[in-house]
Design a protein around this motif. Sequence first.
Motif, short mmCIF file in Angstrom:
data_model
loop_
_atom_site.label_atom_id
_atom_site.label_comp_id
_atom_site.label_asym_id
_atom_site.label_seq_id
_atom_site.Cartn_x
_atom_site.Cartn_y
_atom_site.Cartn_z
N LYS A 29 0.84 -1.20 0.00
CA LYS A 29 0.00 0.00 0.00
C LYS A 29 0.88 1.25 0.00
N SER A 30 1.90 1.24 -0.83
CA SER A 30 2.90 2.30 -0.82
C SER A 30 2.32 3.68 -1.13
N LYS A 31 1.21 3.74 -1.86
CA LYS A 31 0.61 5.04 -2.19
C LYS A 31 0.04 5.73 -0.96
N ARG A 32 -0.14 4.97 0.12
CA ARG A 32 -0.68 5.55 1.35
C ARG A 32 0.43 6.03 2.29
N TYR A 33 1.69 5.93 1.84
CA TYR A 33 2.82 6.30 2.69
C TYR A 33 3.72 7.31 1.98
N ASP A 34 4.44 8.07 2.78
CA ASP A 34 5.51 8.94 2.27
C ASP A 34 6.85 8.26 2.53
N PHE A 35 7.70 8.21 1.49
CA PHE A 35 9.02 7.59 1.58
C PHE A 35 10.09 8.63 1.31
N GLU A 36 11.26 8.45 1.96
CA GLU A 36 12.37 9.36 1.73
C GLU A 36 13.70 8.61 1.90
N ILE A 37 14.60 8.76 0.92
CA ILE A 37 15.94 8.19 1.04
C ILE A 37 16.73 9.08 1.99
N LYS A 38 17.03 8.55 3.18
CA LYS A 38 17.68 9.35 4.21
C LYS A 38 19.20 9.23 4.18
N ASP A 39 19.70 8.06 3.77
CA ASP A 39 21.14 7.83 3.88
C ASP A 39 21.53 6.59 3.09
N TYR A 40 22.81 6.27 3.13
CA TYR A 40 23.34 5.05 2.56
C TYR A 40 24.23 4.41 3.62
N MET A 84 26.90 -5.53 2.42
CA MET A 84 25.92 -5.09 1.42
C MET A 84 25.81 -3.58 1.47
N PHE A 85 25.75 -2.95 0.30
CA PHE A 85 25.48 -1.53 0.24
C PHE A 85 23.97 -1.35 0.22
N VAL A 86 23.43 -0.54 1.15
CA VAL A 86 21.98 -0.45 1.31
C VAL A 86 21.51 1.00 1.28
N TYR A 87 20.29 1.18 0.75
CA TYR A 87 19.57 2.44 0.88
C TYR A 87 18.90 2.47 2.26
N VAL A 88 18.97 3.61 2.93
CA VAL A 88 18.27 3.80 4.19
C VAL A 88 17.05 4.67 3.88
N TYR A 145 15.86 -0.91 5.10
CA TYR A 145 17.20 -0.94 4.53
C TYR A 145 17.16 -1.87 3.32
N VAL A 146 17.45 -1.32 2.15
CA VAL A 146 17.24 -2.02 0.89
C VAL A 146 18.57 -2.29 0.21
N ASN A 147 18.84 -3.57 -0.08
CA ASN A 147 20.06 -3.95 -0.78
C ASN A 147 20.07 -3.31 -2.17
N ALA A 148 21.10 -2.52 -2.46
CA ALA A 148 21.17 -1.80 -3.73
C ALA A 148 21.40 -2.73 -4.91
N GLU A 149 21.79 -3.98 -4.66
CA GLU A 149 22.07 -4.90 -5.75
C GLU A 149 20.82 -5.62 -6.25
N ASP A 150 20.02 -6.17 -5.32
CA ASP A 150 18.85 -6.94 -5.74
C ASP A 150 17.53 -6.33 -5.24
N PHE A 151 17.61 -5.22 -4.52
CA PHE A 151 16.43 -4.49 -4.03
C PHE A 151 15.56 -5.32 -3.08
N ALA A 152 16.23 -6.16 -2.32
CA ALA A 152 15.55 -6.86 -1.23
C ALA A 152 15.62 -6.00 0.03
N ILE A 153 14.51 -5.94 0.77
CA ILE A 153 14.53 -5.29 2.08
C ILE A 153 15.22 -6.26 3.04
N VAL A 154 16.37 -5.86 3.56
CA VAL A 154 17.16 -6.76 4.41
C VAL A 154 16.99 -6.45 5.89
N ARG A 155 16.37 -5.31 6.18
CA ARG A 155 16.05 -4.99 7.58
C ARG A 155 14.94 -3.95 7.57
N VAL A 156 14.06 -4.05 8.57
CA VAL A 156 13.04 -3.01 8.76
C VAL A 156 12.83 -2.80 10.26
#
Length: 511
Positions: free
Chosen positions: A317-328, A334-338, A354-365
């Motif tokens: 339901k991502s349209k109901r949320y606001d997202f922001e890339i805060k850090d790396y 693994m290099f991850v988007y925060v 925290y999203v793996n920049a290689e395969d775009f798996a969420i590796v932590r929440v």
Amino acid sequence: MRTNLITLFLFCLTIFTVNSQTTFSSKVLDAKTNQPIPYANIQFNSNTGVISNDNGEYSITITRSITSSDSLVISCLGYEKTSLPLLNFTNEITYLKPQVVDLDEVLLTNKNYSIEEILEKIKVGFETNYDEDYAKRKLFFRESNYSTIDKSEVIINKSTIPEINQGLIDSLLNDVPKNNGNHTELLGELYGKFAPQSQQKMNILKACQLQDEASEVNLENYEKRFNDIFKKYVKRDSYFKIKSGWFSTKEEIDSSLYGDEQPNKKEQEMTEELMAEKRKKDSLRKAGFLNYRKQMIHRLENDHFVSEEDELNFIHKSKRYDFEIKDYAFMDDMFVYVITFEPKRSEDFKGTMYVNAEDFAIVRVDYENVNPLRNFRLLGISMQQYLKQGTIIFHKNGNDRYSIKYMDERFGQRVGIKRPIKVIEKNKNVRGRRQQNMVKGDIDFIVSTIEKTELIVFETKALTEVDFNDFKEKPNVLPEYLKQYDPEFWKGYNIIEPNQAIKEFKALEID
């Protein structure tokens, strides 16, 4: 000469090794802030590792001789990895330095994806990144329940039994402890598919329960004590009937007590749903320790954002949320988007993924609710699920897909009962009107509970359907019941270090 060689060999062996089973304990702190670092990964080799607890504490047991080349590798999201030699290991605190991300590396890896592109790649990756196949998971599970009576009042308005008076009731209420905690710990192997609702089998290696039934903070405990009082004073061949919708034996609401105040259809459905949920949970508990625990652990494995039906549905339901890339950052190389998320309007959760920049798996929440998950009030009975927060960490497993490595969740609920109570004594051998005595009053209770669950998966191996079918459970395995915390119980096993509440647990001695 031969004797001298043997002596020299043994001398060298004592220099470069210690005994064949050694436990190493310490604490992980932030080198800059001096604050504990929870969920740090403490790894000895690919098969031996633990996670630090909420207070940064850990304990790891190595089951072979230690050599001069052996080390512990300690890593955590956002910190520099460090290595601790084990041969001269002391219990000194381990400090991790915050990791600085090289901007050139960010630019090289990032490829300037927008947040919308990243979210789309996460959704596409659900089909391939997360495991649903057969696997064997060696794991440690801990469940802690903490209960507090915030309010307990019973006002006697009328009693035809002199012995049952306000003083007796007040004394009874004062005798019951206002706080209680119990804990279940289990080390085992879970067999089956990761897919939701799939059949599971479990091999329980060791389990214990720290439980004080005499001081449990629940309405059933009060029910037993009230029952003992009434049984003491009723006449021979008499029985008593309780009307309140309070006790577990009378959960259905007797609406005749409330005159014209009748629940509407929607309220009736809500009541039935609430009671059905409680009955289901009670039936699972009665099904046996093994069945209940394996179903609970498997539910935890699927209690997250991948499922479209889950409460934590911020991706679907991502349209109901606001997202922001805060850090790396870096997480286990693994290099991850925060990326932070929060609801635009009425959704329930906020957090950081925290999203793996290689395969775009969420590796932590990391997540927490911003609104009560459930509010229920009907004819004096109320229930509010006010808390759900936690952390989920994933790793690549033996099937080369992601599955849960660690999970920590807290769930809070508050139940209130404010309504009249009527206890009527009847005698089956009395002709005509059978009523003998009556006690009438009002009850006002509020009970708060916190349920904390922790799950760490030490090792995940691929499994075939044939292997799964061939495995035979031992169905009647029971935990060992402990009256107080025993540090020797898990000696030699790798578990999550217990918190202070568990270490201080001791059952009350009841005369």
